[in-house]
Design a protein around this motif. Sequence first.
Motif, short mmCIF file in Angstrom:
data_model
loop_
_atom_site.label_atom_id
_atom_site.label_comp_id
_atom_site.label_asym_id
_atom_site.label_seq_id
_atom_site.Cartn_x
_atom_site.Cartn_y
_atom_site.Cartn_z
N MET A 319 0.81 -1.22 0.00
CA MET A 319 0.00 0.00 0.00
C MET A 319 0.84 1.27 0.00
O MET A 319 0.30 2.37 -0.05
N LEU A 320 2.17 1.13 0.05
CA LEU A 320 3.03 2.31 0.08
C LEU A 320 3.32 2.81 -1.32
O LEU A 320 3.58 2.02 -2.24
N ASP A 323 6.96 7.35 -2.44
CA ASP A 323 7.51 8.22 -1.40
C ASP A 323 7.51 7.57 -0.02
O ASP A 323 7.86 8.21 0.98
N GLY A 324 7.08 6.30 0.04
CA GLY A 324 7.06 5.60 1.32
C GLY A 324 5.85 5.90 2.17
O GLY A 324 5.75 5.44 3.31
N ILE A 325 4.91 6.68 1.64
CA ILE A 325 3.68 7.04 2.36
C ILE A 325 2.54 6.19 1.81
O ILE A 325 2.47 5.92 0.61
N PRO A 328 -3.84 5.36 -0.71
CA PRO A 328 -5.11 4.64 -0.82
C PRO A 328 -5.47 4.22 -2.25
O PRO A 328 -6.13 3.19 -2.44
N ASP A 329 -5.02 4.99 -3.25
CA ASP A 329 -5.35 4.65 -4.64
C ASP A 329 -4.72 3.34 -5.10
O ASP A 329 -5.05 2.83 -6.17
N ARG A 330 -3.85 2.76 -4.28
CA ARG A 330 -3.23 1.48 -4.63
C ARG A 330 -4.09 0.30 -4.18
O ARG A 330 -3.77 -0.86 -4.49
N SER A 331 -5.16 0.55 -3.45
CA SER A 331 -5.91 -0.54 -2.82
C SER A 331 -6.49 -1.52 -3.83
O SER A 331 -6.40 -2.74 -3.65
#
Length: 562
Positions: A319-320, A323-325, A328-331
């Motif tokens: 899910m990162l 940038d390591g943050i 949510p759009d990767r879900s």
Amino acid sequence: MKTLQLADYLVFLVYFFIVAGYGYSVYRRKQIKSISASHDYFLAEGSLTWWAIGTSLIASNISSEQFIAMSGNGFKMGLAIATYEWMAALTLIIVAVFFIPVYLKNKIYTMPQFLSERYNGNVAMIMAVFWLLLYVIVNLTSILYLGALAINGISGIEINLCMYGLAFFAIVIALGGMKVIGYTDVIQVVFLIFGGLVTTYLALDKVAELNGQHGMVQGFNYMMDQSGDHFHMIFKKDNANFPSLPGLTVLFGGMWIVNLNYWGCNQYITQRALGADLKTARSGILFAAFLKLLMPVIVVLPGIAAYVIYTKGGLQTEMLGPDGIINPDRSYPVLLNLLPVGLKGLSFAALTAAVVASLAGKVNSISTIFTLDIFKKKINVDATEKRLVQVGKITVVAAMLLAVLIAPFLGIDKKGGFEFIQEYTGFVSPGIFAMFILGFFWKKTSSNAAMFATIGGFIMSVIFKFLPNFMNLEFLSSTGFATLVEQKDKTMAYEIPFLDRMGFVFAICVLLMIVISLYDVKRGIKVKGLEVDSKMFKVSNGFAVGAMIIGGVLVALYSIFW
């Protein structure tokens, strides 16, 4: 695992050849039965059935914006984001009853044509340019970028190659004209819904496994138990997601402007119904409204499922973002990577179908507006039907190439892709909707008032966007008109929630349009009204029953998840 296996590619190729083969057969039949008239190419005039109109509306609407960005919002804020989908079902009924009859009675085929006939050519030309810029720079590019991002996340294929492939597939379909788009959209929606439901089922089953169980119902119940805060439709002001969905505004404020403008004053959407008779158009729109009720199951629940899996220790690295943050759009892409071989290919085909159908529909609308409202009226007024179709096809290719060039530089802010599209579209939609709604139902509305809404609405939207940081911040915050929002650079700034901002701008536009129009009437300036008859708004018994069923379902849903 970010790769597709042979079985996945075979499933995808079956989808590709079914769509391409059927589209080619529709195109060949069209060539045999009719000449390449412009209305046939751009509107498929009189040839789309109600089920083709309904599915085409959904296929054009549901794309990476929903599968990726709305699913991401499901991860972030939960079921509340489904308000956009469920309120759209009710909005479609309103459009079918009150908007479509006006368009069809007055033989309106494009939105700029409506503005030209109701107001004047200057208003129409300004808005034609506005729409083209909006459709290409915001909508087309964001659909392409988010879709490519998702496919890259599933397959590992380089993101630029994903964009090229999506653009090429969409161009192939769009060059066949609206009839090819309309009928291939039926197949696209079958893949979209079936593949989407399979993904939702397997995602909920994965959630159930966290509790030592199996099944969709068990997974849903476990989600409700573990993430109850993700199953509220209305946010309170102390909720971190309040700026995105500000309380009751989603039921009684700016959300109506978003939906009514999108579904009723948008060439991209209404084009599907403008070539049909009233009964067929209404039946198709009602069918689309029923399908809309299903969409949150396909695009929002997977996002919530990903959230629950994440909170239980899964998907920690997946899910990162770069940038390591957490992103949510990767879900949704991450969930697809959990699917077994073969079914992953089916879901991959569903996602591709959504993106390609939406791209084809959007670029066709861009082509229609440019060809009929700019080229035909300002560049070559004597253009033949054949020449118009040629220009339309050239525009399809040019618009898509432009989107491919712009998309890599697209800056999706930290709110996510879905809100990015909604907010930046919202800079123009309040003024546009005010211009349309008064133009429909108040004969005194003048062209000067419309011109004010066109330009003034946009300027006011920009002012309201940045106004809070130049005023008494504590006062604005205490009154509830502004909230602190984290910016892309991680600094905090006061903002008026964009749905509230749209409501304010719309109300001001309507008020000042009335004042300007009354002043113009007093000066003796003539206005051009449309042919509107109250009998136009009468609906069949079947339509009324369908509308009541949808209304009842919505009341039940909001009662359960309030």
